[in-house]
Design a protein around this motif. Sequence first.
Motif, PDB file in Angstrom:
ATOM      1  N   VAL A  47       0.876  -1.173   0.000  1.00 17.79           N
ATOM      2  CA  VAL A  47       0.000   0.000   0.000  1.00 17.79           C
ATOM      3  C   VAL A  47       0.912   1.221   0.000  1.00 17.79           C
ATOM      4  O   VAL A  47       1.751   1.367   0.891  1.00 17.79           O
ATOM      5  CB  VAL A  47      -0.930   0.010   1.237  1.00 17.79           C
ATOM      6  N   THR A  48       0.778   2.078  -1.004  1.00 20.74           N
ATOM      7  CA  THR A  48       1.688   3.217  -1.144  1.00 20.74           C
ATOM      8  C   THR A  48       1.021   4.568  -0.926  1.00 20.74           C
ATOM      9  O   THR A  48       1.706   5.547  -0.667  1.00 20.74           O
ATOM     10  CB  THR A  48       2.342   3.216  -2.543  1.00 20.74           C
ATOM     11  N   GLU A  49      -0.309   4.627  -1.037  1.00 18.04           N
ATOM     12  CA  GLU A  49      -1.022   5.891  -0.853  1.00 18.04           C
ATOM     13  C   GLU A  49      -1.590   5.979   0.551  1.00 18.04           C
ATOM     14  O   GLU A  49      -2.259   5.043   0.997  1.00 18.04           O
ATOM     15  CB  GLU A  49      -2.178   6.007  -1.841  1.00 18.04           C
ATOM     16  N   PRO A  50      -1.360   7.100   1.251  1.00 17.64           N
ATOM     17  CA  PRO A  50      -1.962   7.266   2.574  1.00 17.64           C
ATOM     18  C   PRO A  50      -3.487   7.195   2.477  1.00 17.64           C
ATOM     19  O   PRO A  50      -4.071   7.458   1.426  1.00 17.64           O
ATOM     20  CB  PRO A  50      -1.517   8.671   3.002  1.00 17.64           C
ATOM     21  N   ILE A  51      -4.109   6.834   3.582  1.00 19.92           N
ATOM     22  CA  ILE A  51      -5.564   6.745   3.611  1.00 19.92           C
ATOM     23  C   ILE A  51      -6.132   7.922   4.404  1.00 19.92           C
ATOM     24  O   ILE A  51      -5.488   8.440   5.305  1.00 19.92           O
ATOM     25  CB  ILE A  51      -6.042   5.392   4.188  1.00 19.92           C
ATOM     26  N   ASP A  52      -7.342   8.339   4.019  1.00 16.41           N
ATOM     27  CA  ASP A  52      -8.026   9.432   4.718  1.00 16.41           C
ATOM     28  C   ASP A  52      -8.833   8.900   5.898  1.00 16.41           C
ATOM     29  O   ASP A  52      -9.170   9.636   6.815  1.00 16.41           O
ATOM     30  CB  ASP A  52      -8.975  10.170   3.766  1.00 16.41           C
ATOM     31  N   GLY A  53      -9.176   7.633   5.830  1.00 16.43           N
ATOM     32  CA  GLY A  53      -9.975   6.987   6.858  1.00 16.43           C
ATOM     33  C   GLY A  53     -10.119   5.532   6.478  1.00 16.43           C
ATOM     34  O   GLY A  53      -9.477   5.055   5.545  1.00 16.43           O
ATOM     35  N   GLY A  54     -10.972   4.831   7.203  1.00 19.57           N
ATOM     36  CA  GLY A  54     -11.162   3.431   6.887  1.00 19.57           C
ATOM     37  C   GLY A  54     -12.438   2.887   7.486  1.00 19.57           C
ATOM     38  O   GLY A  54     -13.007   3.461   8.412  1.00 19.57           O
ATOM     39  N   LEU A  55     -12.883   1.775   6.926  1.00 16.83           N
ATOM     40  CA  LEU A  55     -14.046   1.058   7.433  1.00 16.83           C
ATOM     41  C   LEU A  55     -13.555  -0.296   7.924  1.00 16.83           C
ATOM     42  O   LEU A  55     -12.970  -1.070   7.165  1.00 16.83           O
ATOM     43  CB  LEU A  55     -15.087   0.879   6.322  1.00 16.83           C
ATOM     44  N   VAL A  56     -13.774  -0.555   9.192  1.00 20.00           N
ATOM     45  CA  VAL A  56     -13.309  -1.788   9.813  1.00 20.00           C
ATOM     46  C   VAL A  56     -14.443  -2.802   9.818  1.00 20.00           C
ATOM     47  O   VAL A  56     -15.563  -2.491  10.222  1.00 20.00           O
ATOM     48  CB  VAL A  56     -12.834  -1.535  11.266  1.00 20.00           C
ATOM     49  N   ARG A  57     -14.124  -4.007   9.346  1.00 19.70           N
ATOM     50  CA  ARG A  57     -15.102  -5.084   9.354  1.00 19.70           C
ATOM     51  C   ARG A  57     -15.466  -5.413  10.796  1.00 19.70           C
ATOM     52  O   ARG A  57     -14.653  -5.293  11.700  1.00 19.70           O
ATOM     53  CB  ARG A  57     -14.514  -6.304   8.640  1.00 19.70           C
ATOM     54  N   GLU A  58     -16.699  -5.835  11.015  1.00 20.10           N
ATOM     55  CA  GLU A  58     -17.219  -6.081  12.357  1.00 20.10           C
ATOM     56  C   GLU A  58     -16.326  -7.000  13.191  1.00 20.10           C
ATOM     57  O   GLU A  58     -16.173  -6.805  14.390  1.00 20.10           O
ATOM     58  CB  GLU A  58     -18.629  -6.659  12.251  1.00 20.10           C
ATOM     59  N   ASP A  59     -15.712  -7.995  12.574  1.00 18.26           N
ATOM     60  CA  ASP A  59     -14.842  -8.905  13.325  1.00 18.26           C
ATOM     61  C   ASP A  59     -13.455  -8.317  13.586  1.00 18.26           C
ATOM     62  O   ASP A  59     -12.626  -8.931  14.250  1.00 18.26           O
ATOM     63  CB  ASP A  59     -14.738 -10.264  12.644  1.00 18.26           C
ATOM     64  N   GLY A  60     -13.192  -7.116  13.048  1.00 16.59           N
ATOM     65  CA  GLY A  60     -11.929  -6.430  13.300  1.00 16.59           C
ATOM     66  C   GLY A  60     -10.744  -6.961  12.527  1.00 16.59           C
ATOM     67  O   GLY A  60      -9.615  -6.532  12.755  1.00 16.59           O
ATOM     68  N   ARG A  61     -10.958  -7.853  11.589  1.00 18.70           N
ATOM     69  CA  ARG A  61      -9.835  -8.459  10.867  1.00 18.70           C
ATOM     70  C   ARG A  61      -9.324  -7.632   9.687  1.00 18.70           C
ATOM     71  O   ARG A  61      -8.153  -7.725   9.347  1.00 18.70           O
ATOM     72  CB  ARG A  61     -10.216  -9.854  10.388  1.00 18.70           C
ATOM     73  N   TYR A  62     -10.201  -6.846   9.052  1.00 18.53           N
ATOM     74  CA  TYR A  62      -9.801  -6.097   7.862  1.00 18.53           C
ATOM     75  C   TYR A  62     -10.346  -4.684   7.884  1.00 18.53           C
ATOM     76  O   TYR A  62     -11.394  -4.416   8.459  1.00 18.53           O
ATOM     77  CB  TYR A  62     -10.297  -6.797   6.580  1.00 18.53           C
ATOM     78  N   LEU A  63      -9.605  -3.811   7.210  1.00 17.49           N
ATOM     79  CA  LEU A  63     -10.021  -2.423   7.029  1.00 17.49           C
ATOM     80  C   LEU A  63     -10.076  -2.144   5.538  1.00 17.49           C
ATOM     81  O   LEU A  63      -9.190  -2.569   4.782  1.00 17.49           O
ATOM     82  CB  LEU A  63      -9.020  -1.480   7.702  1.00 17.49           C
ATOM     83  N   TYR A  64     -11.127  -1.451   5.132  1.00 18.72           N
ATOM     84  CA  TYR A  64     -11.251  -0.987   3.750  1.00 18.72           C
ATOM     85  C   TYR A  64     -10.952   0.502   3.758  1.00 18.72           C
ATOM     86  O   TYR A  64     -11.591   1.268   4.487  1.00 18.72           O
ATOM     87  CB  TYR A  64     -12.651  -1.290   3.200  1.00 18.72           C
ATOM     88  N   ALA A  65      -9.974   0.903   2.981  1.00 12.95           N
ATOM     89  CA  ALA A  65      -9.508   2.286   2.983  1.00 12.95           C
ATOM     90  C   ALA A  65     -10.560   3.242   2.438  1.00 12.95           C
ATOM     91  O   ALA A  65     -11.375   2.879   1.588  1.00 12.95           O
ATOM     92  CB  ALA A  65      -8.234   2.405   2.145  1.00 12.95           C
ATOM     93  N   ILE A  66     -10.508   4.467   2.938  1.00 12.39           N
ATOM     94  CA  ILE A  66     -11.304   5.568   2.395  1.00 12.39           C
ATOM     95  C   ILE A  66     -10.306   6.584   1.851  1.00 12.39           C
ATOM     96  O   ILE A  66      -9.402   7.020   2.560  1.00 12.39           O
ATOM     97  CB  ILE A  66     -12.183   6.224   3.477  1.00 12.39           C
ATOM     98  N   ARG A  67     -10.469   6.919   0.582  1.00 10.63           N
ATOM     99  CA  ARG A  67      -9.635   7.943  -0.052  1.00 10.63           C
ATOM    100  C   ARG A  67     -10.561   8.923  -0.772  1.00 10.63           C
ATOM    101  O   ARG A  67     -11.450   8.495  -1.503  1.00 10.63           O
ATOM    102  CB  ARG A  67      -8.647   7.317  -1.035  1.00 10.63           C
TER     103      ARG A  67
END
Length: 88
Positions: A47-67
Amino acid sequence: MIDRQLLDILACPETREAVSLADEGLVASLNRKIGAGQLVNRAGEKVTEPIDGGLVREDGRYLYAIRNDIPIMLVEQGIPLEEVADQG
């Protein structure tokens, strides 16, 4: 920022679990790792681009970036959180 109504209907594209906004500490931690070249997504790509925020899956295992106020809801672009030591 993401509209509350949109957040209420978004779900993980893999499991359909609910997602919630990541806290600022987690976003800052991930951006530090991105800046240091130490973060990879589920596809194994750096991952090379900074993220503005993120959405964390309910189980806490993954984040989906917000740009640019747009959530990137692609399974392969998910960021595994188990390797993020300082999530707070």
